[in-house]
Design a protein around this motif. Structure first.
Motif, PDB file in Angstrom:
ATOM      1  N   PHE A  85      22.140   8.047  20.458  1.00 53.93           N
ATOM      2  CA  PHE A  85      23.571   8.364  20.361  1.00 53.93           C
ATOM      3  C   PHE A  85      24.047   8.271  18.918  1.00 53.93           C
ATOM      4  O   PHE A  85      24.756   9.152  18.440  1.00 53.93           O
ATOM      5  N   MET A  86      23.694   7.208  18.241  1.00 55.84           N
ATOM      6  CA  MET A  86      24.144   7.031  16.867  1.00 55.84           C
ATOM      7  C   MET A  86      23.623   8.158  15.970  1.00 55.84           C
ATOM      8  O   MET A  86      24.347   8.664  15.114  1.00 55.84           O
ATOM      9  N   SER A  87      22.393   8.560  16.175  1.00 55.59           N
ATOM     10  CA  SER A  87      21.807   9.644  15.392  1.00 55.59           C
ATOM     11  C   SER A  87      22.558  10.957  15.623  1.00 55.59           C
ATOM     12  O   SER A  87      22.848  11.691  14.676  1.00 55.59           O
ATOM     13  N   CYS A  88      22.894  11.251  16.873  1.00 54.80           N
ATOM     14  CA  CYS A  88      23.605  12.496  17.175  1.00 54.80           C
ATOM     15  C   CYS A  88      25.051  12.455  16.690  1.00 54.80           C
ATOM     16  O   CYS A  88      25.594  13.480  16.264  1.00 54.80           O
ATOM     17  N   ILE A  89      25.684  11.303  16.742  1.00 55.36           N
ATOM     18  CA  ILE A  89      27.040  11.162  16.189  1.00 55.36           C
ATOM     19  C   ILE A  89      26.993  11.399  14.684  1.00 55.36           C
ATOM     20  O   ILE A  89      27.825  12.119  14.128  1.00 55.36           O
ATOM     21  N   ASP A  90      26.004  10.818  14.020  1.00 58.25           N
ATOM     22  CA  ASP A  90      25.848  11.031  12.576  1.00 58.25           C
ATOM     23  C   ASP A  90      25.612  12.502  12.253  1.00 58.25           C
ATOM     24  O   ASP A  90      26.198  13.039  11.316  1.00 58.25           O
ATOM     25  N   GLU A  91      24.744  13.145  13.048  1.00 56.37           N
ATOM     26  CA  GLU A  91      24.460  14.570  12.827  1.00 56.37           C
ATOM     27  C   GLU A  91      25.736  15.403  12.961  1.00 56.37           C
ATOM     28  O   GLU A  91      25.994  16.274  12.135  1.00 56.37           O
ATOM     29  N   ALA A  92      26.524  15.129  13.992  1.00 61.76           N
ATOM     30  CA  ALA A  92      27.769  15.875  14.192  1.00 61.76           C
ATOM     31  C   ALA A  92      28.730  15.628  13.033  1.00 61.76           C
ATOM     32  O   ALA A  92      29.327  16.568  12.496  1.00 61.76           O
TER      33      ALA A  92
END
Length: 150
Positions: A113-120
Motif C-alpha cells: 500500500f505504501m509503495s502504491c501511495i508513493d507511486e501515485a
C-alpha cells in the motif's frame, strides 16, 4: 459451441483475476471492509457488478460511480489522506495499514500500500480521485492474487 468456448475461457481465466478471499482478511480488515463497503456503496450508488469488475482487474476508466466509490474507500478508510490546505499532498497511514494486515500478507500488505501511495503521489497528478484510482490500479498490478477491494 460459442457458449462452450465462453465457459472455458471464464473457467481458465478465473485464477488470473483472483483476489484475496474474504476468509483470509483477518478480523480487523474484515470489519473495516464491511463498514467501508456499506458506507461508500450508499454514498455513490455503485453496483456490486461494478465493484466485482474492479476486483477482477477491469478498471472502467469512464465509470464515474466506481471512481467515486474508490475515492470514498481511500478517504473514509484513513489509509490515504489529502492535506487540508488545498494542496494534494498524499501520505499513507502505515500504522493503520499494519493493524489491518491479513495474517496471510503479514509484512507485505502495508509495504505494498505504501509503495502504491508513493507511486501515485510521485506521478504529479493533482486530482485526488485520479490519484486514488491510480493507487488502486497499482495495488492490483502489484499483486492481483492478493488484491483487496471492498
Amino acid at each position: 459451441m460459442n457458449m462452450l468456448k465462453f465457459l472455458c475461457l471464464v473457467i481458465l481465466s478465473a485464477p488470473i483475476f483472483a483476489s484475496l478471499h474474504p476468509k483470509d482478511y483477518g478480523p480487523n480488515l474484515a470489519e473495516a471492509i464491511r463498514h467501508l463497503h456499506a458506507e461508500c456503496s450508499i454514498i455513490t450508488g455503485v453496483s456490486d457488478l461494478e465493484i466485482e469488475n474492479v476486483r477482477n482487474g477491469n478498471f472502467a476508466e469512464n465509470n464515474i460511480r466506481i471512481k467515486r466509490y474508490n475515492t470514498c474507500l481511500w478517504l473514509h478508510s484513513g489509509v490515504m489522506l489529502p492535506s487540508y490546505d488545498g494542496v494534494i499532498n498524499l501520505h499513507g497511514n502505515k500504522n493503520y495499514l499494519l493493524d489491518l494486515e491479513p495474517p496471510k500478507l503479514k509484512g507485505k500488505f502495508a509495504k505494498m500500500f505504501m509503495s502504491c501511495i508513493d507511486e501515485a503521489r510521485e506521478s504529479g497528478e493533482k486530482n485526488f480521485t485520479v490519484l486514488a484510482w491510480n493507487a488502486t490500479k497499482c495495488l492490483h498490478r502489484t499483486d492481483p492474487e492478493n488484491f483487496v477491494y471492498p
